[in-house]
Design a protein around this motif. Structure first.
Motif, PDB file in Angstrom:
ATOM      1  N   LEU A 242      31.148  28.868  48.844  1.00 12.65           N
ATOM      2  CA  LEU A 242      31.715  27.555  48.499  1.00 12.65           C
ATOM      3  C   LEU A 242      30.745  26.769  47.620  1.00 12.65           C
ATOM      4  O   LEU A 242      31.130  26.173  46.604  1.00 12.65           O
ATOM      5  CB  LEU A 242      32.014  26.793  49.791  1.00 12.65           C
ATOM      6  CG  LEU A 242      32.725  25.444  49.691  1.00 12.65           C
ATOM      7  CD1 LEU A 242      34.138  25.616  49.139  1.00 12.65           C
ATOM      8  CD2 LEU A 242      32.787  24.772  51.073  1.00 12.65           C
ATOM      9  N   ALA A 243      29.486  26.782  48.010  1.00  8.41           N
ATOM     10  CA  ALA A 243      28.472  26.042  47.246  1.00  8.41           C
ATOM     11  C   ALA A 243      28.377  26.569  45.821  1.00  8.41           C
ATOM     12  O   ALA A 243      28.294  25.799  44.858  1.00  8.41           O
ATOM     13  CB  ALA A 243      27.109  26.141  47.939  1.00  8.41           C
ATOM     14  N   ARG A 244      28.434  27.890  45.671  1.00  8.18           N
ATOM     15  CA  ARG A 244      28.309  28.457  44.322  1.00  8.18           C
ATOM     16  C   ARG A 244      29.585  28.233  43.526  1.00  8.18           C
ATOM     17  O   ARG A 244      29.527  28.109  42.301  1.00  8.18           O
ATOM     18  CB  ARG A 244      27.949  29.933  44.415  1.00  8.18           C
ATOM     19  CG  ARG A 244      26.641  30.130  45.176  1.00  8.18           C
ATOM     20  CD  ARG A 244      26.161  31.540  45.140  1.00  8.18           C
ATOM     21  NE  ARG A 244      25.485  31.801  43.888  1.00  8.18           N
ATOM     22  CZ  ARG A 244      24.913  32.967  43.589  1.00  8.18           C
ATOM     23  NH1 ARG A 244      24.952  33.943  44.449  1.00  8.18           N
ATOM     24  NH2 ARG A 244      24.310  33.135  42.432  1.00  8.18           N
ATOM     25  N   ASP A 245      30.722  28.204  44.210  1.00  5.47           N
ATOM     26  CA  ASP A 245      31.949  27.866  43.489  1.00  5.47           C
ATOM     27  C   ASP A 245      31.868  26.440  42.960  1.00  5.47           C
ATOM     28  O   ASP A 245      32.288  26.155  41.850  1.00  5.47           O
ATOM     29  CB  ASP A 245      33.163  27.997  44.423  1.00  5.47           C
ATOM     30  CG  ASP A 245      33.732  29.407  44.408  1.00  5.47           C
ATOM     31  OD1 ASP A 245      33.290  30.215  43.567  1.00  5.47           O
ATOM     32  OD2 ASP A 245      34.608  29.697  45.231  1.00  5.47           O
TER      33      ASP A 245
ATOM     34  N   ALA B 211      28.852  55.871  39.627  1.00  5.82           N
ATOM     35  CA  ALA B 211      29.435  54.625  40.144  1.00  5.82           C
ATOM     36  C   ALA B 211      28.345  53.558  40.170  1.00  5.82           C
ATOM     37  O   ALA B 211      27.148  53.880  40.127  1.00  5.82           O
ATOM     38  CB  ALA B 211      30.015  54.817  41.549  1.00  5.82           C
ATOM     39  N   ALA B 212      28.788  52.300  40.228  1.00 11.16           N
ATOM     40  CA  ALA B 212      27.822  51.208  40.213  1.00 11.16           C
ATOM     41  C   ALA B 212      28.302  50.053  41.078  1.00 11.16           C
ATOM     42  O   ALA B 212      29.496  49.771  41.138  1.00 11.16           O
ATOM     43  CB  ALA B 212      27.599  50.702  38.785  1.00 11.16           C
ATOM     44  N   ALA B 213      27.362  49.421  41.765  1.00  9.12           N
ATOM     45  CA  ALA B 213      27.641  48.154  42.447  1.00  9.12           C
ATOM     46  C   ALA B 213      27.233  47.048  41.477  1.00  9.12           C
ATOM     47  O   ALA B 213      26.079  46.978  41.062  1.00  9.12           O
ATOM     48  CB  ALA B 213      26.842  48.051  43.746  1.00  9.12           C
ATOM     49  N   LEU B 214      28.201  46.223  41.124  1.00  9.30           N
ATOM     50  CA  LEU B 214      27.998  45.225  40.069  1.00  9.30           C
ATOM     51  C   LEU B 214      27.967  43.816  40.650  1.00  9.30           C
ATOM     52  O   LEU B 214      28.632  43.522  41.643  1.00  9.30           O
ATOM     53  CB  LEU B 214      29.123  45.322  39.043  1.00  9.30           C
ATOM     54  CG  LEU B 214      29.267  46.705  38.398  1.00  9.30           C
ATOM     55  CD1 LEU B 214      30.582  46.802  37.626  1.00  9.30           C
ATOM     56  CD2 LEU B 214      28.085  46.997  37.485  1.00  9.30           C
ATOM     57  N   LYS B 215      27.206  42.990  39.992  1.00  2.46           N
ATOM     58  CA  LYS B 215      27.013  41.611  40.422  1.00  2.46           C
ATOM     59  C   LYS B 215      28.074  40.725  39.757  1.00  2.46           C
ATOM     60  O   LYS B 215      28.180  40.707  38.536  1.00  2.46           O
ATOM     61  CB  LYS B 215      25.624  41.165  39.954  1.00  2.46           C
ATOM     62  CG  LYS B 215      24.984  40.069  40.747  1.00  2.46           C
ATOM     63  CD  LYS B 215      23.767  39.518  40.025  1.00  2.46           C
ATOM     64  CE  LYS B 215      22.565  40.451  40.055  1.00  2.46           C
ATOM     65  NZ  LYS B 215      21.362  39.842  39.428  1.00  2.46           N
ATOM     66  N   LEU B 216      28.842  40.015  40.547  1.00  2.00           N
ATOM     67  CA  LEU B 216      29.797  39.058  40.002  1.00  2.00           C
ATOM     68  C   LEU B 216      29.192  37.656  40.052  1.00  2.00           C
ATOM     69  O   LEU B 216      28.204  37.419  40.733  1.00  2.00           O
ATOM     70  CB  LEU B 216      31.104  39.087  40.802  1.00  2.00           C
ATOM     71  CG  LEU B 216      31.775  40.455  40.936  1.00  2.00           C
ATOM     72  CD1 LEU B 216      33.064  40.331  41.754  1.00  2.00           C
ATOM     73  CD2 LEU B 216      32.076  41.059  39.566  1.00  2.00           C
ATOM     74  N   SER B 217      29.814  36.750  39.319  1.00  2.00           N
ATOM     75  CA  SER B 217      29.369  35.351  39.320  1.00  2.00           C
ATOM     76  C   SER B 217      30.562  34.452  39.606  1.00  2.00           C
ATOM     77  O   SER B 217      31.710  34.856  39.431  1.00  2.00           O
ATOM     78  CB  SER B 217      28.793  34.981  37.943  1.00  2.00           C
ATOM     79  OG  SER B 217      27.580  35.644  37.724  1.00  2.00           O
ATOM     80  N   PRO B 218      30.254  33.226  40.032  1.00  2.00           N
ATOM     81  CA  PRO B 218      31.354  32.255  40.122  1.00  2.00           C
ATOM     82  C   PRO B 218      31.942  32.046  38.722  1.00  2.00           C
ATOM     83  O   PRO B 218      31.214  32.140  37.728  1.00  2.00           O
ATOM     84  CB  PRO B 218      30.659  30.974  40.605  1.00  2.00           C
ATOM     85  CG  PRO B 218      29.315  31.378  41.100  1.00  2.00           C
ATOM     86  CD  PRO B 218      28.958  32.635  40.381  1.00  2.00           C
ATOM     87  N   ARG B 219      33.232  31.791  38.645  1.00  2.00           N
ATOM     88  CA  ARG B 219      33.825  31.469  37.338  1.00  2.00           C
ATOM     89  C   ARG B 219      33.542  30.004  37.027  1.00  2.00           C
ATOM     90  O   ARG B 219      33.862  29.139  37.844  1.00  2.00           O
ATOM     91  CB  ARG B 219      35.349  31.636  37.354  1.00  2.00           C
ATOM     92  CG  ARG B 219      35.822  33.051  37.566  1.00  2.00           C
ATOM     93  CD  ARG B 219      37.326  33.149  37.368  1.00  2.00           C
ATOM     94  NE  ARG B 219      37.649  33.178  35.949  1.00  2.00           N
ATOM     95  CZ  ARG B 219      37.521  34.256  35.186  1.00  2.00           C
ATOM     96  NH1 ARG B 219      37.062  35.385  35.694  1.00  2.00           N
ATOM     97  NH2 ARG B 219      37.825  34.209  33.921  1.00  2.00           N
TER      98      ARG B 219
END
Lengths: 472, 472
Positions: A242-245, B211-219
């Protein structure tokens, strides 16, 4: 492959090849480490002043087949900086390589030699209106070469990454004595294998870092701090999301505190003020650093309101002044000292996938209960999935009473971490303490690749022998 | 070490060990690459469906001493995906490994197989309310395994880093056929050498990513875009520093555009609208992505006002709608196509330290003027120090007229880049195109370490032979 000891004769040979005062006999402080688990062998001390001198030392050590133990600030917690076994080594201290070669605020770059103390780098960045975000308890004595060699973590990882993420380029001496001039300040460089990332975290077993080009950041104009009481450990993750959103990358710290931490503070450090009437079971310390256009206290108020509505938090404090923010941090930063005063039976620097944290905490508690009656202080960088999960005796008992259980406790915790896809060394590294853990838990393909790389780059096995990989 | 060709007999042996339909004869598309510089040899095509099948193929190729060329989306620009010389290879296409194994929005993690198309990963992240920030022209056909193997860059690097910075863990098959199960989702993990960063950017020469574990970010909740006319190239850097001081990490793109780019658009793509009456000599496209609490247009207005006062900018447009923002991006994104229509004599994907950019642009122009009369289109990710510095014939002349000068131009540009501490391959990699450049410009200590690592992990030299390092 047997190494030769660093003898007085070897010291004389080195001394003849290097400027006066470079070679010495090591004082006691080079043979100690913070937790007192290892006593290093004395051997010979070298304190070079340049990468060229480091290269000479490594080349001569290679020819003589003498092991080299690189030494930074000596603050490592896993015994990577002392050699208690095998032939007495050449201790190679970087303490005289303390030049900050360049500060380039417009590029957000600072170039420092390996022996610069972390706090001095932070200060130089600050003087240039920038932030060097690596921050950890030992920053007043740890040196940047060691921080990089161990890929140090700390409290700024959530926003800024680990030490490796803050390094653009390296100068290093490889085990064959060649200097790698890789002190690039580039943000993008796809020319061949990434030797930088291989040396970072290799704990001096693949070469000695002599200088680094470091990435600076803008200084957040405003900082906000909150101490929020959360429903349970699982709520920490939802609150973080939530904080990062709501606030994106401005969330710069997200630290979990368990009731046990407050209790230890009350017991051993009553001068640390606890701002709650009722000690909460779980709480988190949140820090946000924003640009001038955003009011961080207001952003934290908005977060608190939304989290209250979602049932994630039940109570909390948002710092109304810089002083109050520092007071919150004092609580978090005093917990390790309180732990020391209580005296742990076993300490664990672990990480698990974020989603596995609540399950880990529940299951670890259950499994340990079968081994005995302990107090558990679980705290740390929950935003990074990195917990310091430390096990203590009940009041009236001492760590010595549980001495025989220490291995079983460690294995119990580490096995669970491994089952959950976690790491048994999140930020402290392997050193000599966790060589066995590495063998037990590391994927066999990775382990054999590591051994092949070590043998290829350091065929004589002179670099920090016995650290990370068992000496062969 | 001579390799054997992938013969029909070898194809039969493989076919017997793998599920029906895995082994085939490669169609023409596997033997081509976008710039048409290399024609690959046919050999045998394998399209495995699992890491286990990849492991079987690599192991059998090793036993038969047949070279393996990993193949992703085929969009690479340096010939890493085709083998024009040596024994005909086993082409190992990951196109059937297209599962997105996991999307974990609360952890900001997505786990994808190597064959997933980049745009599909972006889409899956978006569907989960998250951002996968790797973004580049070929994203509709490039596959994530190739993006990682080449450490792809693109337009999001300034804020989010290169492909390597977006990867938490890997599953890969090493040259000996062992599967490395390193698909960790951890933010912190200091257990041994960082094999992940070694394989990323190794362009398939040290193993195949499966395969890869990828880092997502807040939009970012809100996006703002501006097209600002800057005083000169040097002003771009000061403007970037100012923007980051004011807006921190929210600055997500900072792209330089030279007058030549607008001229080429006017000449070849008149449908692209240019929003200036007088074409500016230098301009920058800035994008900011903010949280809901911050108005990006307002932040850009404040930046513009401050930059105007400092004399950094003289004119500019701040998008008043999402459509206008997209129009600005259309300009930037159409420049490569306009370049293709003009037809470059020589193209360069280079990076230099940020502070060296103005000097590079001035000096490169002067040196090239001595070689002939050219048009230069210099544009790109200036915030990363990464310029696409492309050299074109004057109107009425064609690239063919300058064919004999191509090598001299390339050497002229690359030598200058090297003098300035830059990289001759900022984001495209080495492939087969820049093997000679790597030998010419790479630090000897790094080059010998690379060769030692290659020999240690791939002693038979089967993995993508001839890419990155000359086959030995």
């Amino acid at each position: 492959m047997d190494l030769n000891p660093a003898t007085p004769a070897f010291a004389q040979t080195l001394a003849a090849a290097l400027p006066e005062g470079t070679i010495d006999t090591p004082e006691a402080r080079y043979l100690e480490e913070p937790r007192g688990r290892y006593a290093g062998q004395a051997g010979v001390l070298a304190r070079p002043r340049s990468a060229q001198e480091v290269a000479t030392l490594i080349r001569m050590a290679g020819e003589a087949r003498v092991g080299v133990v690189p030494y930074g600030g000596g603050t490592g917690l896993v015994g990577g900086q002392v050699a208690p076994e095998g032939a007495a080594p050449l201790i190679l201290s970087l303490e005289r390589m303390t030049a900050i070669r360049d500060v380039l605020p417009e590029e957000n770059v600072l170039v420092a030699e390996a022996g610069v103390i972390l706090a001095d780098i932070q200060k130089a960045a600050e003087d240039a209106g920038r932030l060097f975000p690596l921050s950890l308890a030992a920053e007043g004595s740890a040196r940047i070469g060691g921080n990089l060699a161990t890929n140090a973590g700390g409290t700024g990882v959530l926003r800024y990454g680990n030490a490796r993420d803050l390094c653009l380029g390296l100068e290093a001496v490889l085990p064959d004595g060649q200097i790698w001039h890789g002190l690039t300040r580039l943000r993008k460089n796809n020319t061949g294998y990434d030797l930088r990332h291989l040396l970072i975290g290799a704990e001096g077993t693949l070469g000695v870092i002599t200088a680094a080009a470091l990435k600076l950041s803008p200084r957040p104009a405003r900082t906000g701090t909150a101490l929020l009481v959360i429903r349970d450990a699982a709520a920490a993750l939802s609150l973080l999301a939530l904080a990062r959103d709501q606030m994106g990358e401005t969330v710069s710290a997200f630290e979990l505190i368990h009731r046990q931490g407050f209790d230890f503070l009350a017991e051993t450090m009553p001068e640390v003020r606890i701002p709650f009437d009722t000690i909460p079971e779980w709480s988190v310390l949140i820090e946000v650093g924003t640009s001038a256009a955003l009011d961080p206290a207001q952003a934290l108020e908005a977060l608190f309101a939304a989290a209250l509505e979602d049932g994630l938090v039940s109570d909390g404090l948002i710092a109304q002044s810089a002083q109050q923010g520092r007071d919150f941090w004092t609580i978090r930063e005093s917990i390790p000292e309180a732990n020391r005063r209580i005296g742990s039976v076993s300490s664990h620097d672990i990480s698990v996938p974020l989603g596995a944290i609540p399950g880990f905490i529940g299951e670890a508690g259950e499994r340990l209960a079968k081994l005995g009656d302990f107090r558990i202080n679980c705290f740390g960088h929950v935003g990074d999935g990195n917990l310091h999960y430390n096990v203590f005796p009940q009041p009236g008992r001492s760590r010595a009473d549980h001495k025989n259980q220490r291995d079983a406790i460690k294995t119990c915790v580490h096995d669970l971490v491994h089952e959950l896809g976690g790491s048994v060394s999140a930020e402290h590294g392997v050193g000599r303490l966790k060589v066995g853990d590495l063998e037990r838990y590391t994927d066999p393909a990775k382990l054999s690749a590591m051994r092949a790389i070590k043998a290829a780059l350091d065929p004589r096995g002179i670099m920090n022998p016995g650290a990370v990989l068992r000496a062969v």
